[in-house]
Write a protein that holds these residues in place. Structure first.
Motif, PDB file in Angstrom:
ATOM      1  N   ASP A 108       0.926  -1.217  -0.140  1.00  0.00           N
ATOM      2  CA  ASP A 108      -0.012   0.091   0.061  1.00  0.00           C
ATOM      3  C   ASP A 108       0.814   0.967  -0.196  1.00  0.00           C
ATOM      4  OD1 ASP A 108      -1.640   1.880   2.448  1.00  0.00           O
ATOM      5  OD2 ASP A 108      -2.648   1.494   0.321  1.00  0.00           O
ATOM      6  N   VAL A 109       0.405   2.153  -0.846  1.00  0.00           N
ATOM      7  CA  VAL A 109       1.647   3.216  -1.051  1.00  0.00           C
ATOM      8  C   VAL A 109       1.537   4.154   0.127  1.00  0.00           C
ATOM      9  CG1 VAL A 109      -0.249   4.752  -2.218  1.00  0.00           C
ATOM     10  CG2 VAL A 109       2.080   4.918  -2.704  1.00  0.00           C
ATOM     11  N   TYR A 110       0.279   4.312   0.643  1.00  0.00           N
ATOM     12  CA  TYR A 110       0.707   5.328   2.053  1.00  0.00           C
ATOM     13  C   TYR A 110       1.057   4.744   3.196  1.00  0.00           C
ATOM     14  CZ  TYR A 110      -3.516   7.341  -0.726  1.00  0.00           C
ATOM     15  OH  TYR A 110      -4.218   7.687  -1.850  1.00  0.00           O
ATOM     16  N   LYS A 111       1.050   3.227   3.361  1.00  0.00           N
ATOM     17  CA  LYS A 111       1.806   2.846   4.193  1.00  0.00           C
ATOM     18  C   LYS A 111       3.634   3.168   4.053  1.00  0.00           C
ATOM     19  CE  LYS A 111      -1.439  -0.560   5.706  1.00  0.00           C
ATOM     20  NZ  LYS A 111      -1.733  -1.885   5.483  1.00  0.00           N
ATOM     21  N   ARG A 112       3.703   2.813   2.768  1.00  0.00           N
ATOM     22  CA  ARG A 112       5.152   3.179   2.444  1.00  0.00           C
ATOM     23  C   ARG A 112       5.862   4.621   2.689  1.00  0.00           C
ATOM     24  NH1 ARG A 112       3.797  -0.255  -1.950  1.00  0.00           N
ATOM     25  NH2 ARG A 112       4.057   1.545  -3.430  1.00  0.00           N
ATOM     26  N   GLN A 113       4.628   5.591   2.408  1.00  0.00           N
ATOM     27  CA  GLN A 113       4.923   6.869   2.467  1.00  0.00           C
ATOM     28  C   GLN A 113       5.151   7.077   4.232  1.00  0.00           C
ATOM     29  OE1 GLN A 113       1.677   8.452   0.754  1.00  0.00           O
ATOM     30  NE2 GLN A 113       2.628   8.539  -1.518  1.00  0.00           N
ATOM     31  N   ALA A 114       4.197   6.585   4.790  1.00  0.00           N
ATOM     32  CA  ALA A 114       4.346   6.851   6.115  1.00  0.00           C
ATOM     33  C   ALA A 114       5.710   6.240   6.907  1.00  0.00           C
ATOM     34  CB  ALA A 114       3.153   6.270   6.911  1.00  0.00           C
ATOM     35  N   LEU A 115       6.037   5.143   6.261  1.00  0.00           N
ATOM     36  CA  LEU A 115       7.176   4.329   6.763  1.00  0.00           C
ATOM     37  C   LEU A 115       8.522   5.187   6.357  1.00  0.00           C
ATOM     38  CD1 LEU A 115       8.676   2.063   7.948  1.00  0.00           C
ATOM     39  CD2 LEU A 115       8.678   0.917   5.979  1.00  0.00           C
ATOM     40  N   ALA A 116       8.518   5.839   5.277  1.00  0.00           N
ATOM     41  CA  ALA A 116       9.810   6.505   4.793  1.00  0.00           C
ATOM     42  C   ALA A 116       9.721   7.838   5.711  1.00  0.00           C
ATOM     43  CB  ALA A 116       9.495   6.869   3.310  1.00  0.00           C
ATOM     44  N   LEU A 117       8.534   8.440   5.997  1.00  0.00           N
ATOM     45  CA  LEU A 117       8.760   9.503   6.932  1.00  0.00           C
ATOM     46  C   LEU A 117       9.181   9.221   8.440  1.00  0.00           C
ATOM     47  CD1 LEU A 117       5.284  11.287   5.702  1.00  0.00           C
ATOM     48  CD2 LEU A 117       7.645  12.414   5.583  1.00  0.00           C
ATOM     49  N   ALA A 118       8.488   8.092   8.905  1.00  0.00           N
ATOM     50  CA  ALA A 118       8.968   7.745  10.315  1.00  0.00           C
ATOM     51  C   ALA A 118      10.295   7.199  10.279  1.00  0.00           C
ATOM     52  CB  ALA A 118       8.016   6.260  10.539  1.00  0.00           C
ATOM     53  N   THR A 119      10.914   6.797   9.367  1.00  0.00           N
ATOM     54  CA  THR A 119      12.311   6.220   9.459  1.00  0.00           C
ATOM     55  C   THR A 119      13.423   7.112   8.936  1.00  0.00           C
ATOM     56  OG1 THR A 119      12.192   5.152   7.280  1.00  0.00           O
ATOM     57  CG2 THR A 119      11.749   3.656   9.421  1.00  0.00           C
ATOM     58  N   ALA A 120      13.032   8.553   8.530  1.00  0.00           N
ATOM     59  CA  ALA A 120      13.870   9.454   8.302  1.00  0.00           C
ATOM     60  C   ALA A 120      14.990   9.700   9.266  1.00  0.00           C
ATOM     61  CB  ALA A 120      13.159  11.038   7.929  1.00  0.00           C
ATOM     62  N   PRO A 121      16.304   9.847   9.119  1.00  0.00           N
ATOM     63  CA  PRO A 121      17.277  10.035   9.990  1.00  0.00           C
ATOM     64  C   PRO A 121      17.028  11.262  10.805  1.00  0.00           C
ATOM     65  CG  PRO A 121      18.292   9.807   7.847  1.00  0.00           C
ATOM     66  CD  PRO A 121      16.897  10.051   7.532  1.00  0.00           C
ATOM     67  N   ALA A 122      17.101  10.926  12.171  1.00  0.00           N
ATOM     68  CA  ALA A 122      16.641  12.349  13.149  1.00  0.00           C
ATOM     69  C   ALA A 122      17.556  13.577  12.741  1.00  0.00           C
ATOM     70  CB  ALA A 122      16.802  11.801  14.757  1.00  0.00           C
ATOM     71  N   ASP A 123      18.806  13.447  12.321  1.00  0.00           N
ATOM     72  CA  ASP A 123      19.557  14.626  12.080  1.00  0.00           C
ATOM     73  C   ASP A 123      19.343  15.379  10.841  1.00  0.00           C
ATOM     74  OD1 ASP A 123      20.730  12.566  10.813  1.00  0.00           O
ATOM     75  OD2 ASP A 123      22.611  13.396  10.794  1.00  0.00           O
ATOM     76  N   GLU A 124      18.344  14.666   9.902  1.00  0.00           N
ATOM     77  CA  GLU A 124      18.196  15.178   8.740  1.00  0.00           C
ATOM     78  C   GLU A 124      16.592  14.792   8.229  1.00  0.00           C
ATOM     79  OE1 GLU A 124      19.854  15.751   4.446  1.00  0.00           O
ATOM     80  OE2 GLU A 124      21.311  15.223   5.932  1.00  0.00           O
ATOM     81  N   PRO A 125      15.744  15.253   9.201  1.00  0.00           N
ATOM     82  CA  PRO A 125      14.386  15.068   8.743  1.00  0.00           C
ATOM     83  C   PRO A 125      13.868  15.473   7.240  1.00  0.00           C
ATOM     84  CG  PRO A 125      14.143  16.697  10.189  1.00  0.00           C
ATOM     85  CD  PRO A 125      15.745  16.260   9.968  1.00  0.00           C
ATOM     86  N   TYR A 126      12.886  14.950   6.973  1.00  0.00           N
ATOM     87  CA  TYR A 126      12.231  15.390   5.593  1.00  0.00           C
ATOM     88  C   TYR A 126      11.626  16.992   5.869  1.00  0.00           C
ATOM     89  CZ  TYR A 126      12.507  10.925   3.562  1.00  0.00           C
ATOM     90  OH  TYR A 126      13.161   9.632   3.194  1.00  0.00           O
ATOM     91  N   ALA A 127      11.941  17.771   4.742  1.00  0.00           N
ATOM     92  CA  ALA A 127      11.333  19.157   4.835  1.00  0.00           C
ATOM     93  C   ALA A 127      10.252  19.291   4.176  1.00  0.00           C
ATOM     94  CB  ALA A 127      12.494  20.089   4.460  1.00  0.00           C
ATOM     95  N   LEU A 128       9.800  18.455   3.225  1.00  0.00           N
ATOM     96  CA  LEU A 128       8.598  18.528   2.424  1.00  0.00           C
ATOM     97  C   LEU A 128       8.219  17.226   1.662  1.00  0.00           C
ATOM     98  CD1 LEU A 128       6.820  20.531   0.823  1.00  0.00           C
ATOM     99  CD2 LEU A 128       8.525  20.484  -0.890  1.00  0.00           C
ATOM    100  N   VAL A 129       6.944  16.754   1.523  1.00  0.00           N
ATOM    101  CA  VAL A 129       6.601  15.770   0.881  1.00  0.00           C
ATOM    102  C   VAL A 129       5.718  16.138  -0.335  1.00  0.00           C
ATOM    103  CG1 VAL A 129       5.121  13.836   0.794  1.00  0.00           C
ATOM    104  CG2 VAL A 129       5.982  14.269   2.844  1.00  0.00           C
TER     105      VAL A 129
END
Length: 189
Positions: free
Chosen positions: A1-22
């Motif tokens: 499921d595409v939304y689960k993959r997106q949520a997982l990608a956001l949740a596993t972003a490195p703490a020192d370099e989080p995503y700034a935009l989706v």
């Protein structure tokens, strides 16, 4: 499921370099005459157009039922800059669970969401996932067909994908500039 993959990608972003935009990008239907086939649309509002309940008095959005939200607002300056760089038409982009296939439904959507430029099926889910991680979302759609009665002969999926590919090249520098600026601002706070 595409939304689960997106949520997982956001949740596993490195703490020192989080995503700034989706960025949610793809093809969709355009509301004529605002967004004709072959054009681009960038969301000023990402709207869950059919999330709610049908009642004897008409449709009630989820917010009217007392829960959730039905709209996300992408960063205004970023929308403006992406529209300028790509020639995209700015306006509300509606997320629907059923593709519109009639003139009557098209009219209903435009009455409920004046100024809507496009409809697609993914944007609100992407924005919801991004919001859960405190990340803003942007939605960009290349118009492959006109919203309304289905006319598969008039669909231009290949042309829309080519327009979207070209738009990526023009959007990337805008997004990179915006995220660098945004990160600098966040570090100053």
């Amino acid at each position: 499921d595409v939304y689960k993959r997106q949520a997982l990608a956001l949740a596993t972003a490195p703490a020192d370099e989080p995503y700034a935009l989706v960025v949610s990008a793809g093809i969709g239907g355009g509301f004529a005459p605002a967004a004709p086939v072959g054009s681009l649309a960038v969301a000023t509002r990402i709207v869950a157009a059919d999330l709610g309940a049908e009642t004897p008095d008409g449709f009630v959005p989820v917010t009217g039922l007392g829960f959730g939200r039905d709209t996300f607002l992408p960063p205004e300056a970023l929308v403006r800059d992406v529209a300028e760089a790509t020639g995209a038409v700015p306006g509300p982009v509606l997320t629907v669970s059923t593709v519109t296939g009639s003139a009557a439904r098209t009219a209903e959507l435009l009455a409920a969401h004046p100024g809507a430029v496009a409809e697609a099926m993914e944007g609100f889910g992407v924005a919801e996932a991004a919001d859960r991680f405190g990340v803003p979302a942007l939605e960009l759609r290349a118009v492959s067909n006109t919203v309304g009665p289905r006319d598969r002969e008039a669909w231009r999926i290949g042309d829309a994908l080519a327009a979207l590919t070209e738009a990526f090249g023009k959007t990337a520098p805008v997004v990179e500039s915006w995220t660098r600026h945004d990160r600098l601002d966040r570090h100053r706070d």
